[in-house]
Design a protein around this motif. Structure first.
Motif, mmCIF file in Angstrom:
data_model
loop_
_atom_site.group_PDB
_atom_site.id
_atom_site.type_symbol
_atom_site.label_atom_id
_atom_site.label_comp_id
_atom_site.label_asym_id
_atom_site.label_seq_id
_atom_site.Cartn_x
_atom_site.Cartn_y
_atom_site.Cartn_z
ATOM 1 N N ASN A 61 -10.400 4.547 1.673
ATOM 2 C CA ASN A 61 -9.791 4.809 0.317
ATOM 3 C C ASN A 61 -11.010 5.004 -0.752
ATOM 4 O O ASN A 61 -10.847 6.144 -1.542
ATOM 5 N N THR A 63 0.797 -1.240 0.063
ATOM 6 C CA THR A 63 -0.025 0.154 0.043
ATOM 7 C C THR A 63 1.001 1.475 -0.040
ATOM 8 O O THR A 63 0.539 2.245 -0.893
ATOM 9 N N GLY A 69 -8.248 2.715 7.865
ATOM 10 C CA GLY A 69 -7.633 3.476 6.687
ATOM 11 C C GLY A 69 -7.781 2.488 5.653
ATOM 12 O O GLY A 69 -7.504 2.788 4.491
ATOM 13 N N ILE A 98 0.974 3.887 -3.210
ATOM 14 C CA ILE A 98 0.560 5.464 -2.839
ATOM 15 C C ILE A 98 1.750 6.376 -3.335
ATOM 16 O O ILE A 98 1.699 7.534 -3.927
ATOM 17 N N TYR A 107 -1.663 4.921 9.959
ATOM 18 C CA TYR A 107 -0.483 4.039 9.823
ATOM 19 C C TYR A 107 0.471 4.477 10.865
ATOM 20 O O TYR A 107 1.005 3.570 11.572
ATOM 21 N N PHE A 153 -3.622 8.123 5.107
ATOM 22 C CA PHE A 153 -2.668 7.220 5.200
ATOM 23 C C PHE A 153 -1.878 7.596 6.396
ATOM 24 O O PHE A 153 -1.518 6.608 7.229
#
Length: 407
Positions: free
Chosen positions: A295, A112, A291, A116, A261, A257
């Motif tokens: 998205n 991920t 999260g 990104i 995270y 994000f």
């Protein structure tokens, strides 16, 4: 019988908790269940939208699909096991399965992050430095990039998987299958934080700052030329609006994000002596889970093409033979108008440029404000604006989607 006895053990354990602990447990499990439902539905919608909508079937949306696949695997495989560990407050399943769940969770998180970063790089190249954009982001090269996004996180995790540096297992303090809290595993987490988080986030911030500066410069030029109500000005204003919208969307993706995270990652690294509470670690992990589900909502709320595709899928029109025709006819008028305006703007710009080149190369003190504005826009148009204009000039007769809507 083993399953029944295990369910009875879970039930008795929950009953033995205090009322406050029971409420916290029920809240955590309920939230994870909601994340699983929303994450599955949202990420499947993204994949199905790209699959069924012609305008979304462009190479750059491969990054978006890859991101949705990561989130979908996370909420369907990793999260159910985390619900089990939350309810049982332990791990009675095979040890290898626990190691696999921890390895998969870290792999999906790493993929991920890289995806990104690739999205930010893709936007950076298109907005700030578009030279060679089409060659760089060809379908074959994008496939190689996506393969690397999956392989590199796995390679980084091999030391822990082989138990050479760090180990996967059940961590009672975090109530999940994760890297252990011993010294080797903690130092390995620090290595992962630098390689998988710090470096990609530094690149992402750099790309966003450059995109923002380019967008602001374009905005100022458009604002200075608003006195001229010409098709060229309308083109410049549309470019500026799209660039600003794109910058906001990318900033939103990065902020979500980072907020989801980093609390879990940093808290698990700094807690060398396990001084933080179990409830705090559980809360930090839940932010990662949330999260994984938001998205698709960001894409739907901030991208009109995805939003229209969601609407079509929800109305079960995606499989209708007339769905694509209706969608195409609905967008024809605005698309034709936009392309005609831009093509006329290109022709007008070329005519103005010829007039400028055959006359004085710079504005004189006696030049009119209109002439000064025209010369300024000809000489100072950004590479992004040139790319945008040339795109519509080259694709005037095609149905290709707007490159700035590719997400």
């Amino acid at each position: 019988m083993d399953n029944v006895s295990e369910l009875e053990a879970i039930s008795s354990r929950i009953k033995s908790l205090s009322l406050e602990s029971q409420l916290a447990l029920y809240l955590s499990v309920s939230l994870m269940a909601i994340v699983i439902v929303v994450g599955c539905a949202g990420n499947l919608m993204v994949i199905l939208a790209v699959r069924t909508t012609k305008k979304l079937q462009i190479v750059s949306n491969a990054f978006v699909v890859n991101l949705s696949v990561c989130d979908l695997l996370f909420v369907t495989i990793v999260l159910p096991f985390n619900i089990y560990t939350y309810l049982s407050d332990g791990w009675t399943l095979p040890v290898l399965l626990c190691k696999f769940v921890g390895f998969l969770g870290y792999t999906l998180t790493g993929t991920t992050i890289i995806t990104i970063t690739l999205i930010a790089w893709n936007r950076y190249k298109l907005v700030v430095s578009p030279q060679g954009y089409k060659q760089l982001f060809s379908p074959i090269r994008i496939a190689v990039m996506l393969l690397a996004a999956w392989v590199l996180p796995m390679i980084c995790l091999f030391p822990a998987l082989l138990e050479v540096w760090g180990r996967f297992g059940y961590v009672s303090m975090m109530v999940t299958c994760n890297l252990l809290l011993d010294h080797d595993s903690q130092s390995f987490k620090l290595f992962l934080l630098i390689v998988r988080a710090a470096i990609p986030c530094g690149l992402i911030i750099y790309y966003y700052v450059r995109i923002y500066r380019t967008t602001i410069a374009s905005h100022r030029r458009v604002k200075q030329g608003r006195l001229l109500a010409s098709p060229t000005n309308r083109l410049d204003q549309q470019i500026q609006r799209k660039e600003m919208h794109l910058t906001k969307m990318m900033a939103t993706i990065f902020i979500v994000f980072a907020l989801s995270y980093f609390p879990c990652t940093i808290s698990s690294i700094v807690d060398w002596n396990t001084v933080l509470s179990k409830r705090f670690h559980m809360f930090c992990l839940i932010t990662v889970y949330v999260g994984s589900a938001v998205n698709p909502l960001i894409y739907g709320l901030m991208n009109s093409q995805f939003r229209h595709a969601y609407y079509t899928i929800l109305l079960c029109r995606c499989c209708s033979p007339n769905a694509d025709v209706n969608s195409k006819s609905a967008a024809t008028s605005s698309s034709v108008y936009r392309k005609n305006v831009m093509i006329k703007s290109v022709a007008k710009d070329q005519e103005d440029r010829r007039g400028i080149l055959t006359s004085d190369q710079s504005a004189t003190p006696m030049s009119s404000p209109e002439q000064v504005a025209k010369i300024s826009k000809m000489l100072h148009r950004t590479e992004t604006e040139k790319t945008y204009v040339s795109y519509y000039e080259d694709n005037a007769g095609s149905d290709d989607p707007d490159p700035f809507n590719a997400i």
